[in-house]
Design a protein around this motif. Structure first.
Motif, PDB file in Angstrom:
ATOM      1  N   GLY A   1      -2.495  -7.566 -30.213  1.00  8.77           N
ATOM      2  CA  GLY A   1      -2.048  -6.636 -29.010  1.00  8.77           C
ATOM      3  C   GLY A   1      -3.196  -5.833 -28.754  1.00  8.77           C
TER       4      GLY A   1
ATOM      5  N   CYS B   1      -6.898  -6.453 -29.196  1.00 11.34           N
ATOM      6  CA  CYS B   1      -7.435  -7.383 -28.445  1.00 11.34           C
ATOM      7  C   CYS B   1      -7.762  -7.135 -27.081  1.00 11.34           C
TER       8      CYS B   1
ATOM      9  N   ALA C   1      -5.113  -8.047 -24.209  1.00 11.92           N
ATOM     10  CA  ALA C   1      -3.880  -7.605 -24.226  1.00 11.92           C
ATOM     11  C   ALA C   1      -3.301  -7.003 -23.072  1.00 11.92           C
TER      12      ALA C   1
ATOM     13  N   GLY D   1       1.095  -9.822 -27.364  1.00 14.01           N
ATOM     14  CA  GLY D   1       0.849  -8.654 -26.503  1.00 14.01           C
ATOM     15  C   GLY D   1       0.494  -9.310 -25.153  1.00 14.01           C
ATOM     16  N   CYS D   2       0.330 -10.462 -24.945  1.00 12.93           N
ATOM     17  CA  CYS D   2       0.226 -10.914 -23.641  1.00 12.93           C
ATOM     18  C   CYS D   2       0.525 -12.425 -23.639  1.00 12.93           C
TER      19      CYS D   2
ATOM     20  N   ASN E   1      -0.881 -15.168 -23.406  1.00 14.42           N
ATOM     21  CA  ASN E   1      -1.461 -16.135 -24.465  1.00 14.42           C
ATOM     22  C   ASN E   1      -0.633 -16.495 -25.384  1.00 14.42           C
ATOM     23  N   ALA E   2       0.465 -15.754 -25.823  1.00 12.19           N
ATOM     24  CA  ALA E   2       1.476 -16.124 -26.769  1.00 12.19           C
ATOM     25  C   ALA E   2       0.692 -16.477 -28.311  1.00 12.19           C
ATOM     26  N   CYS E   3      -0.316 -15.734 -28.618  1.00 13.80           N
ATOM     27  CA  CYS E   3      -0.623 -15.927 -29.937  1.00 13.80           C
ATOM     28  C   CYS E   3       0.283 -15.630 -31.123  1.00 13.80           C
TER      29      CYS E   3
HETATM   30  S1  SF4 Z   1      -1.012 -13.032 -27.305  1.00 14.23           S
HETATM   31 FE1  SF4 Z   1      -3.301 -13.434 -27.951  1.00 14.23          FE
HETATM   32  S2  SF4 Z   1      -4.693 -12.629 -26.475  1.00 14.23           S
HETATM   33 FE2  SF4 Z   1      -2.566 -11.896 -26.061  1.00 14.23          FE
HETATM   34  S3  SF4 Z   1      -2.845  -9.970 -26.868  1.00 14.23           S
HETATM   35 FE3  SF4 Z   1      -1.899 -11.136 -28.371  1.00 14.23          FE
HETATM   36  S4  SF4 Z   1      -3.848 -11.682 -29.665  1.00 14.23           S
HETATM   37 FE4  SF4 Z   1      -4.631 -10.874 -27.500  1.00 14.23          FE
END
Ligand code: SF4
Ligand code: HEM
Lengths: 543, 146, 98
Positions: A411, A415, A418, A451-452, A454-456
């Motif tokens: 997050g 990152c 984020a 945190g965004c 991208n769904a990590c």
């Molecule tokens: S989901 Fe991935 S890209 Fe998005 S904030 Fe989290 S680590 Fe970063």
């Protein structure tokens, strides 16, 4: 465990040499950042919020004690004394100096490790089941396949500049502990007429368009898996979208073409590929398999566990699962202490776990996609000693699969992509639900935070998922319910308008209260949600 | 610095390359240029009259040209296969492995760097179209003819 | 005002343009006016910084304050590890980023 031979060793060493050369060219200005970026990414080196970040591959999540010790040493020597285990079963270091990166890779090569293809639009680290080879429900150990594919995908000449990243997962049990169907390609080993082969799934993924992958073939024999995957990848490389990076994953291609058409194209390509002699002989898989042949388990061990210490008994009930060998157990080590940072471990903790693996787990350990660790072969008689040592190091939390066993991406604390901070939210939730009996009462409940988009942090696959969004420069959190990354994979549904950080903690509490009020005998949170649907939860949250 | 690199015996083909569309519609051209997104398989019926196939890489990150090259070699194309455009030293090894045997990069390449790149990896993991024997073949010489 | 930030090429440290060089303290950042992009290009070419970009900021009682939370977190450090921020002894430092 797999051990490198001279070929493997010389290839990772060549890579270190190549990267040293590239870093040197960057530091002297021969390479611009634009030119250097894809090269460093292929070695797992990102530029993040506070510094360079290095992602080290832990192929199919398996490590020896010596390798783990090296990870601790790197954390201490080159970073600020800790590392972060990720949902892709890799480890990330957050404070790396560019000039040190080649030395770190050299240290890793010394213990048969690397950071090859941990980023970039190539085939990434192959993931697998954390209980591979030790669980009783598998048709075979999936890791020999994963290692075969690790080698096949390393520096693949045709598939290094794909439209987008490509993630492959191999499992061998009905129970899916590795989110196989949320990968670009998932392989599930099955037995047919006495032969092992793979069911193949393609087009799963998270990101902004989450999809659960459909099956594209019900059996590929083991001696043709390489040519079959070449076919899958070639169709994707040629036809995957390159005009829009948010539409570039294979899931979009499969979706836009339709599964049947994608399958047809793959089959056509496969018919051609299988004539080219691309498959290693079966002797090669046998060679790799010999490395994973079960360790020499002692026989005649007792299955008894002395449960007289209640704290220990509680931990055993939560963290220890059945091993296929009598007298042995699989130990899950939680990296989710109360109020802690999910997935973070200090150099000391990493080294302690390395020592425990050496002393008590036949020199082997695993990393899970839920950001925890596993000691796969512990004698039941040693459980108490292991627990005591874990407890001293703050690693004896008993919360596997409970509401505080939260997956969270780095997050906005680390990152650069984020929208919001994931970790502080995870910490607040873990404090709010800290009471043991309350967690136990709620049962299996998987909370996942990204945190965004991208769904990590796998939020789409959370029974309860949280996604950080940016509302006019202020952190805001969207709640979703009903996702699953397991064999009953599904994508969660958004509840409605977002919340502040405290607001989302309150909302989750309301959701869990409703579950407790509504559940029927034996129902997990997910089951109740699936039975009664979103509406009552919405009413409970938004009133 | 090298503006043109060839790994073939003899002269490089000189004829200007025409587009795939022009080539398939015109029987006398012997050189063609494939853009990303064009289907290399359209050329397969006429490989024997081709002396040069250029594959364009407008940006090095677009990897479609690697598939195009391998498809041609897998079909038995023996003529010159040239990578043109944003071709950097860091991609040369993979390109050689996919069957490219000449290069006309937008920016000249440093010869020493090319030499280092091409000799760095003594072994490779996959069978491709460059005739190199993958490590699995070396590990099991009795089972494979490589 | 406009300030210029980026990371040190070699160490990766977050840095701010301080008028005559780069500082790790956001408080040292100076208004770059319209010159930000030009400075960024020159400093990048001189291999002193990587990924430079210009951001909006204001000056408050507590000093220079980047407009976006992301840059405030960059200026301070990870809020979940106060010990690793630039203000390890200030327990409330994290509040500044919000
Ligand atoms: S989901 Fe991935 S890209 Fe998005 S904030 Fe989290 S680590 Fe970063
Ligand atoms: C901090 C640096 C990171 C960056 C810049 C980053 C970037 C990204 C991006 C851009 C995507 C979306 C790709 C796409 O859908 O095409 C993504 C997906 C993902 N990342 Fe990360 N990530 C980071 C860290 C992590 C961490 C720490 C984890 C594990 C905890 C992780 C695990 C994943 C997973 C599981 C996905 C989803 C894969 C899928 O869509 O199938 N990433 N990441």
């Amino acid at each position: 465990m797999y051990r490198y031979d001279n070929y493997d060793q010389s290839i990772v060493e060549a890579r270190v040499d190549e990267f040293r050369d590239q870093v040197q060219r960057r530091l002297t200005g021969a390479l611009t950042e634009d030119q250097f970026k894809p090269l460093r990414l292929m070695n797992g080196l990102y530029l993040q919020l506070h510094a360079y970040m290095l992602r080290v591959a832990i192929p199919y999540g398996t490590l020896s004690g010596r390798q783990m010790r090296k990870l601790g040493e790197i954390a201490r020597k080159y970073d600020k004394g800790y590392g972060h285990f990720t949902t892709r079963t890799n480890i990330q270091y957050n404070w790396i100096k560019l000039a040190d990166a080649p030395d770190i890779l050299a240290e890793l090569a010394g213990v048969e490790m690397h950071a090859i293809q941990t980023s970039g639009n190539c085939i990434r680290n192959i993931s697998s089941d954390q209980y591979a080879g030790v669980s009783a429900d598998e048709v075979a150990d999936p890791r020999p396949w994963a290692e075969l594919l690790r080698q096949w995908s390393s520096f693949h000449p045709e598939f290094t500049y794909l439209p987008r990243k490509f993630k492959i997962c191999v499992i061998a049990a009905e129970e899916d502990r590795a989110a196989m169907r949320l990968h670009d390609i998932g392989l599930k080993l099955v037995e047919r007429d006495g032969a092992i082969g793979a069911e193949v799934y393609a087009g799963g993924g998270m990101g902004r368009t989450p999809m659960v992958s459909p099956q594209i073939r019900d059996f590929v024999p083991e001696d043709e898996i390489v040519s079959y995957l070449e076919a899958c990848l070639r169709v994707y490389n040629r036809h995957g979208r390159r005009d829009n990076k948010y539409k570039a994953r294979i899931k979009i291609l499969v979706h836009e073409l339709g599964v049947e058409e994608y399958k047809r194209q793959v089959e056509e390509e496969f018919a051609h590929m299988r004539t080219l002699g691309l498959n290693p002989p079966t002797e090669e898989l046998d060679r790799i398999r010999a490395h994973f042949a079960g360790p020499d388990y002692e026989t005649g061990l007792s299955d008894a566990i002395d449960r007289s210490d209640p704290a220990f008994a509680l931990w055993v009930d939560r963290q220890v699962v059945a091993h296929r060998a009598p007298g042995y157990a699989i130990v899950n080590i939680s990296l989710k202490p109360r109020g802690g940072i999910p997935g973070d471990a200090s150099a000391e903790q990493i080294e302690l776990v390395a020592a425990l693996a050496e002393q008590y787990s036949l020199d082997e350990l695993r990393v899970t996609h839920a950001q925890n660790l596993v000691l796969p072969h512990v004698r039941k008689a040693d459980l108490y000693a292991v627990w005591q040592k874990l407890d001293e190091a703050g690693l004896a939390e008993a919360n596997l699969d409970l509401i505080t066993d939260i997956i969270a991406c780095p997050g906005l604390d680390y990152c650069s992509l984020a929208n919001a901070r994931s970790i502080p939210l995870a910490q607040k939730l873990s404090e709010r639900f800290a009471a043991q009996d309350r967690q136990a009462e709620l049962g299996e409940l998987k909370v996942k935070i990204s945190g965004c988009i991208n769904a990590c942090g796998h939020h789409h696959a959370g029974h309860i998922g949280v996604l950080g969004v940016d509302r006019k420069g202020v952190e805001n959190f969207q709640l979703s319910l009903g996702g699953s990354g397991a064999e009953d994979a599904s994508v969660g549904q958004i509840t409605g308008p977002g919340f502040s950080e405290d607001g989302v903690v309150d909302a989750i509490e309301k959701v869990t209260d409703l579950y407790l009020a509504e559940r029927q005998e034996g129902e997990r949170f997910l089951d109740t949600y699936r039975r009664i649907g979103m509406k009552p939860f919405k009413e409970a949250i938004y009133g | 610095m090298a503006e043109f690199l060839s790994f073939r015996e003899g002269e490089a083909a000189q004829e200007p390359a025409v587009t795939v569309e022009a080539f398939t519609g015109q029987s006398n051209a012997t050189a063609v240029r494939i853009e990303p997104g064009e289907d290399a398989r359209e050329l397969l019926p006429c490989l024997d009259r081709l002396a040069l196939v250029e594959v364009n890489f407008p940006g090095f990150g677009d990897g479609r040209g690697y598939s195009a090259a391998r498809i041609l070699r897998e079909a038995g194309y023996q003529g010159e296969l040239r990578a043109v455009g944003d071709v950097l030293v860091d991609q040369i090894v993979a390109m050689r492995r996919c069957g490219f045997d000449s290069f006309r990069p937008d920016k000249p390449l440093d010869d020493a760097a090319v030499e280092r790149a091409l000799t760095r990896y003594a072994d490779v993991y996959q069978k491709s179209v460059d005739g190199r024997s993958p490590v699995w073949a070396k590990r099991h010489p009795e089972k494979t003819d490589g | 005002m406009k300030i210029l930030t980026g990371n040190d090429l070699v160490t990766g440290d977050v840095v701010w343009w301080a008028g005559d060089g780069w500082s790790r303290l956001v408080g040292d950042a100076v208004d770059v006016g319209e010159r930000g992009d030009e400075l960024a290009r020159a400093e990048e070419a001189a291999l002193r910084v990587v990924a430079p970009y210009v951001i909006d900021a204001t000056v408050t009682d507590e000093g220079v304050r980047p407009a976006h939370i992301k840059d405030r977190i960059r200026a301070l450090g990870p809020t979940v590890r106060p010990d690793l921020t630039l203000k390890p002894n200030d327990a409330d430092a994290g509040n500044w980023v919000i």
